[in-house]
Scaffold this motif. Structure first.
Motif, PDB file in Angstrom:
ATOM      1  N   VAL A 192       0.837  -1.197   0.000  1.00  0.00           N
ATOM      2  CA  VAL A 192       0.000   0.000   0.000  1.00  0.00           C
ATOM      3  C   VAL A 192       0.877   1.254   0.000  1.00  0.00           C
ATOM      4  CG1 VAL A 192      -1.706   1.322   1.295  1.00  0.00           C
ATOM      5  CG2 VAL A 192      -1.934  -1.160   1.106  1.00  0.00           C
ATOM      6  N   GLY A 193       1.929   1.214   0.804  1.00  0.00           N
ATOM      7  CA  GLY A 193       2.839   2.349   0.866  1.00  0.00           C
ATOM      8  C   GLY A 193       3.581   2.591  -0.427  1.00  0.00           C
ATOM      9  N   LEU A 194       3.664   1.566  -1.268  1.00  0.00           N
ATOM     10  CA  LEU A 194       4.337   1.722  -2.556  1.00  0.00           C
ATOM     11  C   LEU A 194       3.696   2.831  -3.375  1.00  0.00           C
ATOM     12  CD1 LEU A 194       6.202   0.782  -4.912  1.00  0.00           C
ATOM     13  CD2 LEU A 194       4.426  -0.896  -5.477  1.00  0.00           C
ATOM     14  N   PHE A 195       2.376   2.845  -3.446  1.00  0.00           N
ATOM     15  CA  PHE A 195       1.683   3.852  -4.247  1.00  0.00           C
ATOM     16  C   PHE A 195       1.798   5.239  -3.611  1.00  0.00           C
ATOM     17  CE2 PHE A 195      -0.212  -0.096  -5.609  1.00  0.00           C
ATOM     18  CZ  PHE A 195      -0.357   0.085  -6.971  1.00  0.00           C
ATOM     19  N   LEU A 196       1.783   5.291  -2.296  1.00  0.00           N
ATOM     20  CA  LEU A 196       1.978   6.574  -1.620  1.00  0.00           C
ATOM     21  C   LEU A 196       3.372   7.114  -1.906  1.00  0.00           C
ATOM     22  CD1 LEU A 196       1.068   8.775   0.346  1.00  0.00           C
ATOM     23  CD2 LEU A 196       1.885   7.325   2.224  1.00  0.00           C
ATOM     24  N   ALA A 197       4.364   6.234  -1.833  1.00  0.00           N
ATOM     25  CA  ALA A 197       5.744   6.658  -2.057  1.00  0.00           C
ATOM     26  C   ALA A 197       5.968   7.108  -3.500  1.00  0.00           C
ATOM     27  CB  ALA A 197       6.698   5.520  -1.705  1.00  0.00           C
ATOM     28  N   THR A 198       5.459   6.324  -4.461  1.00  0.00           N
ATOM     29  CA  THR A 198       5.672   6.696  -5.858  1.00  0.00           C
ATOM     30  C   THR A 198       4.877   7.946  -6.230  1.00  0.00           C
ATOM     31  OG1 THR A 198       3.916   5.160  -6.533  1.00  0.00           O
ATOM     32  CG2 THR A 198       6.189   4.349  -6.589  1.00  0.00           C
ATOM     33  N   GLY A 199       3.695   8.114  -5.620  1.00  0.00           N
ATOM     34  CA  GLY A 199       2.922   9.326  -5.886  1.00  0.00           C
ATOM     35  C   GLY A 199       3.630  10.571  -5.386  1.00  0.00           C
ATOM     36  N   LEU A 200       4.146  10.518  -4.145  1.00  0.00           N
ATOM     37  CA  LEU A 200       4.871  11.659  -3.596  1.00  0.00           C
ATOM     38  C   LEU A 200       6.173  11.904  -4.345  1.00  0.00           C
ATOM     39  CD1 LEU A 200       4.334  11.057   0.227  1.00  0.00           C
ATOM     40  CD2 LEU A 200       3.191  12.744  -1.239  1.00  0.00           C
ATOM     41  N   ALA A 201       6.874  10.819  -4.692  1.00  0.00           N
ATOM     42  CA  ALA A 201       8.116  10.964  -5.453  1.00  0.00           C
ATOM     43  C   ALA A 201       7.841  11.560  -6.830  1.00  0.00           C
ATOM     44  CB  ALA A 201       8.817   9.615  -5.586  1.00  0.00           C
ATOM     45  N   GLY A 202       6.729  11.145  -7.447  1.00  0.00           N
ATOM     46  CA  GLY A 202       6.364  11.698  -8.743  1.00  0.00           C
ATOM     47  C   GLY A 202       6.069  13.183  -8.671  1.00  0.00           C
ATOM     48  N   MET A 203       5.403  13.619  -7.610  1.00  0.00           N
ATOM     49  CA  MET A 203       5.110  15.036  -7.444  1.00  0.00           C
ATOM     50  C   MET A 203       6.392  15.841  -7.235  1.00  0.00           C
ATOM     51  SD  MET A 203       1.652  14.943  -5.086  1.00  0.00           S
ATOM     52  CE  MET A 203       1.483  16.728  -5.128  1.00  0.00           C
ATOM     53  N   ALA A 204       7.313  15.302  -6.439  1.00  0.00           N
ATOM     54  CA  ALA A 204       8.592  15.981  -6.230  1.00  0.00           C
ATOM     55  C   ALA A 204       9.371  16.074  -7.532  1.00  0.00           C
ATOM     56  CB  ALA A 204       9.406  15.244  -5.167  1.00  0.00           C
TER      57      ALA A 204
END
Length: 254
Positions: free
Chosen positions: A74-86
């Motif tokens: 679940v945290g994978l999508f949170l991490a990639t979403g935040l990383a994508g925004m950065a």
């Protein structure tokens, strides 16, 4: 490419969020099976290593992780979403500066920048230090491997900068073939010199399945490629829509 820096930044955040979620989906679909298999191998090796040890020591390897595999997924999508925004914010900032020095249209410039970003930040480091699954790599060398990976990223950025400088230095009458091959040749030359200067690292055990290693690395490369591809395409699409609306509004005011 029209718009204020804030408008470009918001555009980059939106495109980066979409790119991060798509990359997360690719990582989940292609990479998770290999990660599960690698973890199983790691646990099997730990059990074999502890065979014959006292029960308390052997039991320590069976303790639950701080975060369960479900939580990690679940945290994978949170991490990639935040990383994508950065990443989208940095990408938009670079484009904001580059648009004043480039003759390319906004959408084309966005796609070219995404391609250069992928080559510099993903492809060049991957070529020297490809990703490894959890069961590969000694814990005591993690700091060294991280620093070398960062050096490879800097190498990729330097190669991209050199390629852009070479493209800008070409005379205006240069043929299209030369405009493509000259920057590419400069990029590859810088990368080759850097590869020779950087030390190699190979911590893959002889007994580790080659197929599993190849599939994990392919999934990792596909994740990075999808991240940059969606980022570039989404930003280019948003830019084209914004430019059309701005142009229509300008004509309507006349």
């Amino acid at each position: 490419m029209r718009g204020t820096y804030l408008q470009l930044l918001l555009r980059g955040l939106l495109a980066g969020l979409l790119a991060g979620l798509v990359a997360g989906a690719v990582a989940f679909l292609l990479g998770e099976p290999q990660i599960e298999a690698a973890i199983a191998l790691e646990e099997q090796a730990a059990v074999s290593h502890d065979h014959g040890a006292d029960e308390g020591h052997a039991h320590s390897h069976g303790e639950d992780a701080l975060v369960s595999r479900t939580g990690q997924q679940v945290g994978l999508f949170l991490a990639t979403g935040l990383a994508g925004m950065a990443l989208g914010a940095l990408y938009a900032s670079v484009l904001s500066a580059a648009r004043h020095r480039s003759r390319l249209s906004g959408p084309v410039l966005a796609l070219v920048a995404a391609g250069l970003g992928w080559a510099a930040v993903a492809a060049v480091p991957f070529g020297k230090y490809p990703a490894n699954p959890p069961a590969v790599g000694a814990p005591e060398t993690i700091d060294q491997r991280t620093l070398l990976w960062a050096a490879a990223v800097l190498l990729g950025l330097a190669a991209a900068a050199a390629a852009v400088a070479a493209a800008r230095a070409l005379p205006s009458g240069t043929s299209l073939a030369s405009r493509l091959t000259a920057p590419l040749a400069v990029f590859l030359a810088v990368v080759c010199v850097g590869y020779l200067a950087l030390p190699g690292i190979d911590e893959v055990g002889e007994d580790f399945p080659a197929t599993l290693l190849w599939e994990f690395r392919t999934a990792s490369l596909a994740t990075q490629a999808s991240l940059w591809l969606v980022l570039g395409v989404a930003f280019a699409w948003l830019t084209e829509r914004f430019d059309r609306r701005s142009a229509a509004g300008t004509r309507g005011d006349r």
